[in-house]
Enzyme design. Structure first.
Site, PDB file in Angstrom:
ATOM      1  N   GLY A 226       0.577  -1.460  -0.177  1.00 52.78           N
ATOM      2  CA  GLY A 226      -0.400   0.338   0.167  1.00 52.78           C
ATOM      3  C   GLY A 226       1.117   1.497  -0.152  1.00 52.78           C
ATOM      4  N   THR A 230       1.214   5.019   4.551  1.00 50.34           N
ATOM      5  CA  THR A 230       0.648   3.305   5.984  1.00 50.34           C
ATOM      6  C   THR A 230       1.132   3.663   6.280  1.00 50.34           C
ATOM      7  OG1 THR A 230      -1.175   3.881   3.919  1.00 50.34           O
ATOM      8  CG2 THR A 230      -1.946   2.243   5.936  1.00 50.34           C
ATOM      9  N   GLU A 248       5.758  -3.286   1.190  1.00 54.79           N
ATOM     10  CA  GLU A 248       5.549  -3.182  -0.407  1.00 54.79           C
ATOM     11  C   GLU A 248       4.574  -1.218  -1.122  1.00 54.79           C
ATOM     12  OE1 GLU A 248       7.816  -4.561  -2.858  1.00 54.79           O
ATOM     13  OE2 GLU A 248       8.032  -5.940  -1.059  1.00 54.79           O
ATOM     14  N   CYS A 282       1.524   0.930  -8.693  1.00 53.42           N
ATOM     15  CA  CYS A 282       2.830   1.236  -8.268  1.00 53.42           C
ATOM     16  C   CYS A 282       4.205   1.211  -9.462  1.00 53.42           C
ATOM     17  CB  CYS A 282       3.227   0.356  -7.204  1.00 53.42           C
ATOM     18  SG  CYS A 282       3.680  -1.601  -7.088  1.00 53.42           S
TER      19      CYS A 282
HETATM   20  P1  NDP Z   1      -3.188   2.236   1.452  1.00 49.83           P
HETATM   21  O1  NDP Z   1      -1.774   2.796   1.845  1.00 49.83           O
HETATM   22  O2  NDP Z   1      -4.449   3.393   1.453  1.00 49.83           O
HETATM   23  O3  NDP Z   1      -4.136   1.304   1.593  1.00 49.83           O
HETATM   24  C1  NDP Z   1      -3.331   0.041   1.979  1.00 49.83           C
HETATM   25  C2  NDP Z   1      -3.776  -1.037   2.399  1.00 49.83           C
HETATM   26  O4  NDP Z   1      -4.565  -0.672   3.607  1.00 49.83           O
HETATM   27  C3  NDP Z   1      -5.524  -1.306   2.244  1.00 49.83           C
HETATM   28  O5  NDP Z   1      -6.122  -2.611   2.332  1.00 49.83           O
HETATM   29  C4  NDP Z   1      -6.240  -0.336   3.592  1.00 49.83           C
HETATM   30  O6  NDP Z   1      -7.726  -0.557   3.673  1.00 49.83           O
HETATM   31  C5  NDP Z   1      -5.205  -0.931   4.508  1.00 49.83           C
HETATM   32  N1  NDP Z   1      -4.975   0.826   5.430  1.00 49.83           N
HETATM   33  C6  NDP Z   1      -4.958   1.623   5.029  1.00 49.83           C
HETATM   34  N2  NDP Z   1      -4.716   2.022   6.590  1.00 49.83           N
HETATM   35  C7  NDP Z   1      -4.117   1.070   7.139  1.00 49.83           C
HETATM   36  C8  NDP Z   1      -3.791   1.274   8.798  1.00 49.83           C
HETATM   37  N3  NDP Z   1      -3.804   2.295   9.784  1.00 49.83           N
HETATM   38  N4  NDP Z   1      -3.675  -0.477   9.177  1.00 49.83           N
HETATM   39  C9  NDP Z   1      -3.537  -1.486   8.232  1.00 49.83           C
HETATM   40  N5  NDP Z   1      -4.563  -1.519   7.663  1.00 49.83           N
HETATM   41  C10 NDP Z   1      -3.939  -0.358   6.840  1.00 49.83           C
HETATM   42  O7  NDP Z   1      -3.211   2.448  -0.211  1.00 49.83           O
HETATM   43  P2  NDP Z   1      -3.984   2.014  -1.652  1.00 49.83           P
HETATM   44  O8  NDP Z   1      -5.324   1.040  -1.202  1.00 49.83           O
HETATM   45  O9  NDP Z   1      -4.427   3.200  -1.605  1.00 49.83           O
HETATM   46  O10 NDP Z   1      -2.814   1.878  -2.396  1.00 49.83           O
HETATM   47  C11 NDP Z   1      -2.657   2.164  -3.166  1.00 49.83           C
HETATM   48  C12 NDP Z   1      -1.059   2.274  -2.786  1.00 49.83           C
HETATM   49  O11 NDP Z   1      -0.321   1.439  -2.939  1.00 49.83           O
HETATM   50  C13 NDP Z   1       0.437   3.365  -3.730  1.00 49.83           C
HETATM   51  O12 NDP Z   1       1.198   3.961  -3.106  1.00 49.83           O
HETATM   52  C14 NDP Z   1       0.879   2.209  -4.479  1.00 49.83           C
HETATM   53  O13 NDP Z   1       1.957   3.136  -5.170  1.00 49.83           O
HETATM   54  C15 NDP Z   1       1.491   1.040  -3.095  1.00 49.83           C
HETATM   55  N6  NDP Z   1       1.353   0.037  -4.024  1.00 49.83           N
HETATM   56  C16 NDP Z   1       2.330  -0.821  -3.982  1.00 49.83           C
HETATM   57  C17 NDP Z   1       2.516  -1.815  -4.792  1.00 49.83           C
HETATM   58  C18 NDP Z   1       4.383  -2.597  -4.179  1.00 49.83           C
HETATM   59  O14 NDP Z   1       4.491  -3.368  -4.870  1.00 49.83           O
HETATM   60  N7  NDP Z   1       5.164  -2.217  -3.645  1.00 49.83           N
HETATM   61  C19 NDP Z   1       2.440  -2.602  -5.202  1.00 49.83           C
HETATM   62  C20 NDP Z   1       0.671  -1.691  -5.559  1.00 49.83           C
HETATM   63  C21 NDP Z   1       0.345  -0.563  -5.036  1.00 49.83           C
HETATM   64  P3  NDP Z   1      -8.949   0.884   2.618  1.00 49.83           P
HETATM   65  O15 NDP Z   1      -8.376   0.422   1.203  1.00 49.83           O
HETATM   66  O16 NDP Z   1     -10.035  -0.358   3.250  1.00 49.83           O
HETATM   67  O17 NDP Z   1      -8.509   1.593   4.025  1.00 49.83           O
END
Ligand code: NDP
Length: 490
Positions: A226, A230, A248, A282
């Site tokens: 994510g 986060t 990641e 990403c």
């Molecule tokens: P987020 O960080 O917002 O969310 C990722 C996941 O974490 C979701 O399931 C989200 O839940 C959950 N989450 C949010 N806050 C918390 C918390 N405090 N504790 C635990 N879990 C939490 O990312 P996005 O979903 O917006 O995804 C986009 C991001 O992911 C971009 O920055 C992208 O670059 C990155 N990414 C990285 C990759 C890699 O391999 N390095 C691959 C793909 C994406 P919910 O959405 O339900 O709020």
């Protein structure tokens, strides 16, 4: 359609009976409800996983592998249903979900079902000390897997498959923005004969459900994909409990184009690496650096190629660019474009919201190319995570290397050149976990996957993932050698 939590092989409502709206981004309308799970639901999922662990961790490798292969097969059999669900939930073109997302979800299970049969641990003979060491690699116990919305089933299974293959039981949470295919996976696992409680899927918000998984004192490890912020928060919560973490995170990847490259291949691939999945990958090459000698030519050709991309209904097989995932995300992306001028950028193409006939409330945006003058500008330093790329010229290898690395992120990089010496010198100096030469997103699942700097900690993929999901324990055996080297005397 209402989604439910999947706990101990059953589909159940959240304890609070609170729900979150689930949107179809292509029409901008609610089409279902997702559980707004809390701590109690995560605790139930943990208890289920914990109960299943002794048996699953002692299930033979062959049997684990057989069940995971069955899951892979069922995903393939349900490919069209899953692809349609993914496209509806996320806004991505159906053609993309059919060609990439769902086959990859199946491949993730197939790959780790096979990889576990080849996974081995080390042995070290302590020569001269009459001792033999071997390393036991045991599953961790109950682990947490949290994934984002951009490649929903693809990334969800990329974590779950190695965790299960290694003998762990899992509490998993997909993004609340795209929960549908994770929900459908539960039924597939039941049909494949995955024992109850081995995988538990809890839906809800990151800040409540996700937080409860990370903060659970008995969940031993967190595999998270994510955003960087986060990830930093998760690291702060998990660190005092000394949890194993694989993070990641975001990227702002350089796409470096030298004039000696195979131009046509570069141009075609650069359109894809810029805008595939509406730029919400990403690994997208969102900072394009072009050697000055071909800069003007590239600018004209790139704008022309991008102008031909078809934006529209994700269900239409001719669509290249579908809808962005949510209204909130659309607003975030467009605010960068609206302020491009302030950040020193010039919009060369795109930048406008698109009204698709019959889908007027969907979240559509033109693919957007912005010319920038300074790598330090906000457009080049912050992850926009949408169909927006910047381009700027460079003169020397030294200059482009400096710009490529002058950023907090370090996920991936792409290099276009036919000069082997330049390639080898640059790959050693680029600060990234993955570097593609004359290609993009060519994946071999055995390779280590992950980023450096603010793009993450740890590596997924191949044996790296199996190492993450196991704890190495060294066993040292001391023995005695008699004079004739045998235990029985003559
Ligand atoms: P987020 O960080 O917002 O969310 C990722 C996941 O974490 C979701 O399931 C989200 O839940 C959950 N989450 C949010 N806050 C918390 C918390 N405090 N504790 C635990 N879990 C939490 O990312 P996005 O979903 O917006 O995804 C986009 C991001 O992911 C971009 O920055 C992208 O670059 C990155 N990414 C990285 C990759 C890699 O391999 N390095 C691959 C793909 C994406 P919910 O959405 O339900 O709020």
């Amino acid at each position: 359609m209402n989604i439910q939590n999947y706990i101990y092989g059953r589909f159940i409502d959240p304890v609070s009976n609170e729900w979150i709206d689930n949107y179809n981004p292509s029409v901008g309308q609610v089409y279902g409800q997702t559980p707004n799970s809390g701590k109690e639901d995560v605790e139930k999922a943990f208890q289920a996983a914990n109960k299943a662990f002794p048996s699953w961790s002692n299930t033979s490798i062959d049997e684990r592998s057989r069940i995971l292969l069955k899951i892979a097969q069922l995903i393939t059999e349900k490919q069209s249903e899953l692809a349609a669900a993914e496209s509806k939930d996320n806004g991505k073109p159906l053609a993309l979900a059919t060609a990439i997302d769902i086959p990859r979800a199946s491949a993730n299970f197939r790959f780790f079902a096979n990889a576990i049969t080849q996974f081995a641990s080390e042995a070290h003979e302590s020569v001269g000390m009459d001792a033999m060491n071997f390393t036991l690699r045991q599953p961790l116990g109950v682990v947490g897997c949290i994934s984002p919305w951009n490649l929903p089933l693809y990334l969800f299974t990329w974590k779950i498959a190695p965790a299960l293959a290694a003998g762990n039981c899992v509490v998993a949470k997909p993004s609340e923005v795209t929960p549908m295919t994770a929900f459908l996976l539960g039924e597939i696992c039941n049909r494949a004969g995955l024992p109850k409680g081995v995988l538990n899927i809890v839906h809800g918000l990151g800040t409540t459900t996700g937080q409860a998984i990370v903060a659970h004192p008995k969940i031993k490890a967190i595999s998270f994909t994510g955003g960087t912020q986060t990830g930093a928060h998760i690291a702060r919560v998990a660190a005092p409990m000394f949890k194993k973490l694989s993070l990641e995170l975001g990227g702002k990847n350089p796409n470096i184009i030298f004039s000696d490259c195979d131009y046509e291949n570069m141009l075609h691939t650069t359109v894809r690496s810029s805008f595939a999945n509406q730029g919400q990958i990403c690994l997208c090459g969102s900072r394009i650096f072009v050697e000055r000698g071909i800069y003007q030519r590239f600018k004209v050709d790139f704008v022309e190629a991008v102008s031909k991309l078809k934006i529209g209904d994700p269900a239409n097989p001719k669509t290249d660019i579908g809808a962005l995932v949510s209204d909130q995300h659309l607003k975030k992306v467009t605010s960068y474009i609206a302020n491009a001028h302030k950040y020193g950028g010039t919009v060369l193409f795109g930048g406008n919201n698109v009204q698709v006939e019959g889908l007027e409330h969907g979240y559509y945006l033109q693919p957007t190319i912005i010319e920038v003058q300074d790598n330090q500008c906000k457009l080049n330093q912050e992850e926009i995570f949408g169909p927006v790329v910047t381009i700027m010229p460079f003169d020397t290898e030294e200059e482009v290397l400096q710009m490529a690395n002058d950023i907090t992120y370090g996920l991936s990089a792409t290099l276009w050149t036919n000069n082997l010496n330049r390639t080898m010198q640059m790959v050693k100096q680029i600060q990234a976990g993955i570097v593609w030469i004359n290609t993009w997103l060519l994946r071999d699942l055995r390779t280590p996957f992950g980023g450096v700097k603010n793009s993450g900690v740890g590596r997924e993929g191949g044996f790296e993932a199996l190492r993450f999901f196991t704890e190495p324990k060294n066993i040292c055996i001391k023995y005695q050698t008699s004079e004739n080297g045998l235990t029985t005397k003559k």
